[in-house]
Design an enzyme around this catalytic site. Structure first.
Site, PDB file in Angstrom:
ATOM      1  N   CYS A   1      -7.505  -7.305  -8.135  1.00 37.51           N
ATOM      2  CA  CYS A   1      -7.850  -8.160  -9.274  1.00 37.51           C
ATOM      3  C   CYS A   1      -9.365  -8.216  -9.448  1.00 37.51           C
ATOM      4  CB  CYS A   1      -7.320  -9.582  -9.149  1.00 37.51           C
ATOM      5  SG  CYS A   1      -5.535  -9.658  -9.037  1.00 37.51           S
TER       6      CYS A   1
ATOM      7  N   GLU B   1      -5.658  12.328   6.543  1.00 39.20           N
ATOM      8  CA  GLU B   1      -6.433  11.989   5.349  1.00 39.20           C
ATOM      9  C   GLU B   1      -6.038  12.908   4.175  1.00 39.20           C
ATOM     10  OE1 GLU B   1      -8.064   9.762   4.112  1.00 39.20           O
ATOM     11  OE2 GLU B   1      -9.490  10.566   2.684  1.00 39.20           O
TER      12      GLU B   1
ATOM     13  N   LYS C   1      -4.446  11.532   0.657  1.00 37.85           N
ATOM     14  CA  LYS C   1      -5.026  11.842  -0.652  1.00 37.85           C
ATOM     15  C   LYS C   1      -3.948  12.397  -1.589  1.00 37.85           C
ATOM     16  CE  LYS C   1      -8.942  10.313  -0.472  1.00 37.85           C
ATOM     17  NZ  LYS C   1      -8.448   9.348   0.401  1.00 37.85           N
TER      18      LYS C   1
ATOM     19  N   HIS D   1       8.048  18.859  18.478  1.00 41.57           N
ATOM     20  CA  HIS D   1       8.806  17.733  19.042  1.00 41.57           C
ATOM     21  C   HIS D   1       9.631  17.009  17.980  1.00 41.57           C
ATOM     22  CE1 HIS D   1       6.877  18.196  22.929  1.00 41.57           C
ATOM     23  NE2 HIS D   1       5.725  18.311  22.302  1.00 41.57           N
TER      24      HIS D   1
ATOM     25  N   LYS E   1      -8.475  -0.711  -5.678  1.00 40.19           N
ATOM     26  CA  LYS E   1      -9.557  -0.231  -4.809  1.00 40.19           C
ATOM     27  C   LYS E   1      -9.741  -1.105  -3.573  1.00 40.19           C
ATOM     28  CE  LYS E   1     -13.103   2.397  -3.849  1.00 40.19           C
ATOM     29  NZ  LYS E   1     -12.743   3.685  -3.228  1.00 40.19           N
TER      30      LYS E   1
HETATM   31  O1  M6R Z   1     -12.542  -0.830   1.433  1.00 43.80           O
HETATM   32  P1  M6R Z   1     -11.877  -0.298   2.683  1.00 43.80           P
HETATM   33  O2  M6R Z   1     -12.575   0.893   3.247  1.00 43.80           O
HETATM   34  O3  M6R Z   1     -11.658  -1.372   3.702  1.00 43.80           O
HETATM   35  O4  M6R Z   1     -10.440   0.181   2.195  1.00 43.80           O
HETATM   36  C1  M6R Z   1      -9.503   0.647   3.136  1.00 43.80           C
HETATM   37  C2  M6R Z   1      -8.349   1.343   2.463  1.00 43.80           C
HETATM   38  O5  M6R Z   1      -7.667   0.469   1.597  1.00 43.80           O
HETATM   39  C3  M6R Z   1      -8.802   2.557   1.657  1.00 43.80           C
HETATM   40  O6  M6R Z   1      -9.504   3.469   2.451  1.00 43.80           O
HETATM   41  C4  M6R Z   1      -7.585   3.287   1.023  1.00 43.80           C
HETATM   42  O7  M6R Z   1      -6.774   3.830   2.020  1.00 43.80           O
HETATM   43  C5  M6R Z   1      -8.051   4.361   0.037  1.00 43.80           C
HETATM   44  N1  M6R Z   1      -7.447   4.142  -1.250  1.00 43.80           N
HETATM   45  C6  M6R Z   1      -7.705   5.750   0.425  1.00 43.80           C
HETATM   46  O8  M6R Z   1      -8.184   6.689  -0.484  1.00 43.80           O
END
Ligand code: M6R
Length: 632
Positions: free
Chosen positions: A2, A501, A505, A524, A627
């Protein structure tokens, strides 16, 4: 999670050359910048001579903009706006903020989760209140209205809205940033925060509020970060802060040191595309002033004494998502160079497993935003247990660094795309800097290897630039795989977190099922997933730097091929072995093994972005995500 914007100008200003619609224009502009925090619905309320008017719409901000074109809001000097990531209630027009109460005289927007909204809602319904939405925010609005009516009865309460806000906050449990305007108080916004961010922007004859500074960066760089459990009353000329008891309080003043242009796409098709390209510079800035080309290192003021760091017996890294994979890479470097045991925990798991902490434990909290609630709660828990906490963070002044004992800022610049890219690379860089620093303090680890690693780290930005020149090849591969239903990623050693990672993505951007495994684990169980044509992205260890792991990975590749799988191999320059087995080969410059993730992650970012692009998906704002995750 938000985005919140508030604006108070003087009515004089709104009628001058700035145009009559200043409140709407400022709030809408702020929402455009904050839309990355949530994009399920959006809404605006303005406070004009005629009282409160509001518009709200489910879906992206563009839907609200269309509505405002056909049904404009009146000219006003005061406005609040919200862009939502749904928690209580699905993303509908009715659940969008603002929520009105007090017979339409009060408008409220909110970020966070009100944990006791169930009982409060029940009590308000018993008292005759009718709710129009499923949200916890409307409960807060109704409660605020109730408290306001009581406060307004007393002539002593000239600041009845602030009094009511304080009383309301005392009754709420959970996390919240709340902004309210009332028709009986033209020219005033009252706001409060607990466990959820809120920043004031100070202008000239006008003031602003934002979930973060990007909400008002186009208008001012003078900012005040509100502290925990504070209430602010904002007029065009005044900012008055108190705590929840009404005692005078102060926020933390700072000047925003980045340019508004840093948060624009700058000609790129998406923020993610731009942020991927910014990585050489972002890593260079993280190293700047800390590491010289000759390998000499100075981390400056970490906020934690060398003596404390030298006495540390155990490190626990806490983080979520991409940041946690950054932590896993740091673990390899710290354990090898510093000979300190390192655990890496998802922040949301950490405090519920009774971890063993004492005053010789260093907890490293990694977070781009510095506002991730799971990570913040882990920080608080760790400090309560007597551990020392170091934050690795990209956002200056955010809550996590403020509540930690020390901080190592990553200086990646604002990251707007939901998928983390440059923040991840700079988190890995910061983790490596920390490992080098601790190794030197403690005189641990193999000295020649450590010096070589420090010198090599200073050369990494140039090597990242070289990886980026291979984008066309990666784009072509990604486009040819747009129909894929599942993709597996495997790696060994630091290639394992890189594989996870890469899979994350692809999941978040292209909505393709993807899993990252430790390559040794394949046999495994996960090897059962390999059927003819199954795509497997293999992060191949360096032939020169890790010959034993390289040989083992070749065996794994053969096992995949024997079952009909398709291998996309990511190899280091000079690897003349893997190509014979791979269906597609991507190459990165050579480096020392512990630094390899700074290069091998980039093709995987490009792969996911181009594959999502080929599927016509929204790269910056993938579905269901936001985000900053400021709820637990
Ligand atoms: O702001 P932060 O680094 O604490 O956020 C952690 C995760 O929410 C963040 O890295 C999330 O996994 C991303 N969207 C991945 O691309």
């Amino acid at each position: 999670m938000c985005g919140i914007v508030g604006y108070v100008g003087s009515s004089k200003k709104s009628a001058n050359s700035e145009g009559e619609k200043r409140a709407v224009r400022v709030v809408l502009g702020g929402l455009r910048r904050l839309e990355y925090r949530g994009y399920d619905s959006a809404g605006i309320a303005v406070l004009a001579g005629s009282g409160i008017s509001s518009r709200k719409r489910a879906g992206k901000l563009a839907n609200l903009e269309l509505l405002l074109d056909s049904d404009p809001l009146p000219a006003a000097a005061v406005g609040i706006g919200h862009t939502r990531w749904a928690t209580h209630g699905s993303p509908t027009d009715a659940n969008a903020h603002p929520h009105l109460a007090d017979n339409g005289g009060l408008a409220v927007i909110h970020n966070g989760i009100i944990e006791n909204c169930g009982p409060l809602r029940g009590r308000l319904i018993d008292g005759g209140h009718e709710f129009l939405s499923e949200t916890d925010t409307e409960v807060a609005a109704a409660l605020l209205a109730e408290n306001y009516r009581r406060a307004a009865e007393s002539p002593a309460n000239g600041d009845a809205l602030a009094v009511a806000m304080r009383r309301t906050c005392a009754q709420l449990e959970g996390s919240f940033t709340i902004l309210a305007v009332h028709r009986e108080h033209p020219g005033l916004i009252v706001a409060a925060r607990r466990n959820s961010p809120l920043v004031v922007g100070r202008g000239d004859g006008e003031n602003f509020l934002g979930s973060d500074v990007s909400g008002f960066i186009d208008f001012t760089r003078r900012a005040v970060e509100l502290g925990q459990d504070q209430v602010v009353s904002l007029t065009a000329d005044e900012v008055v802060i108190t705590d929840f008891r009404g005692e005078p309080a102060a926020g933390t003043e700072f000047t925003v040191d980045w340019d508004a242009a840093a948060a624009t796409k700058d000609g790129y098709p998406s923020f993610m595309a731009k942020e991927i390209q910014e990585q050489p510079e972002a890593v260079r800035r993280t190293l700047q002033g800390r590491l010289d080309t000759d390998g000499s290192l100075s981390l400056g003021q970490l906020g934690i004494s060398d003596q404390t760091l030298a006495g540390i017996r155990k490190i626990i890294i806490v983080a979520c998502g991409t940041a946690s994979y950054g932590g896993q890479i740091a673990k390899y470097a710290i354990e090898r160079w510093c000979r300190i045991p390192v655990e890496v925990d998802f922040a949301h798991e950490f405090r519920y497993r009774s971890p063993l902490l004492d005053d010789r434990t260093l907890v490293v909290a990694i977070s781009q935003s510095g506002e991730t609630m799971d990570t913040l709660m882990a920080v608080r828990y760790a400090r309560e247990q007597g551990a020392t906490v170091l934050a690795i963070c990209n956002t200056v002044g955010a809550t996590i660094p403020r509540e930690s004992d020390g901080v190592l800022y990553t200086h990646a610049g604002p990251e707007v795309a939901v998928a983390s890219t440059k923040a991840f690379l700079t988190q890995v860089t910061a983790g490596l800097l920390l490992a080098l620093h601790l190794a030197r303090l403690r005189k641990s680890g193999p000295p020649l290897e450590i010096s070589a690693a420090a010198r090599e780290l200073s050369r990494i930005p140039e090597k990242i630039r070289l990886v980026l020149t291979t984008e066309d090849q990666i784009a072509a591969l990604a486009e040819s795989m747009a129909g894929e239903r599942a993709v597996l990623f495997i790696g060994r050693h630091v290639g394992h977190p890189v594989a996870m990672e890469g899979a994350l993505k692809l999941k978040e951007l292209a909505y393709i099922h993807a899993e990252g495994f430790a390559a040794g684990e394949l046999k495994h169980g996960p090897i059962a997933l390999i059927e003819p044509s199954q795509a497997v992205v293999v992060i191949v260890p360096s032939l020169a730097g890790s010959p034993i792991l390289h040989a083992k990975m070749i065996s794994t590749i053969q096992e995949i091929k024997a079952r009909g799988g398709r291998v996309i191999a990511l190899v280091e320059e000079g690897d003349d072995v893997t190509g014979a087995w791979a269906d597609a080969l991507l190459t990165v410059p050579s480096t020392i093994p512990l630094l390899a993730p700074l290069l091998t992650t980039i093709p995987l970012q490009l792969f996911a972005a181009h594959l999502a692009g080929a599927k016509g998906l929204d790269i910056d704002q993938p579905r269901n995500l936001a985000k900053s995750v400021t709820v637990e």
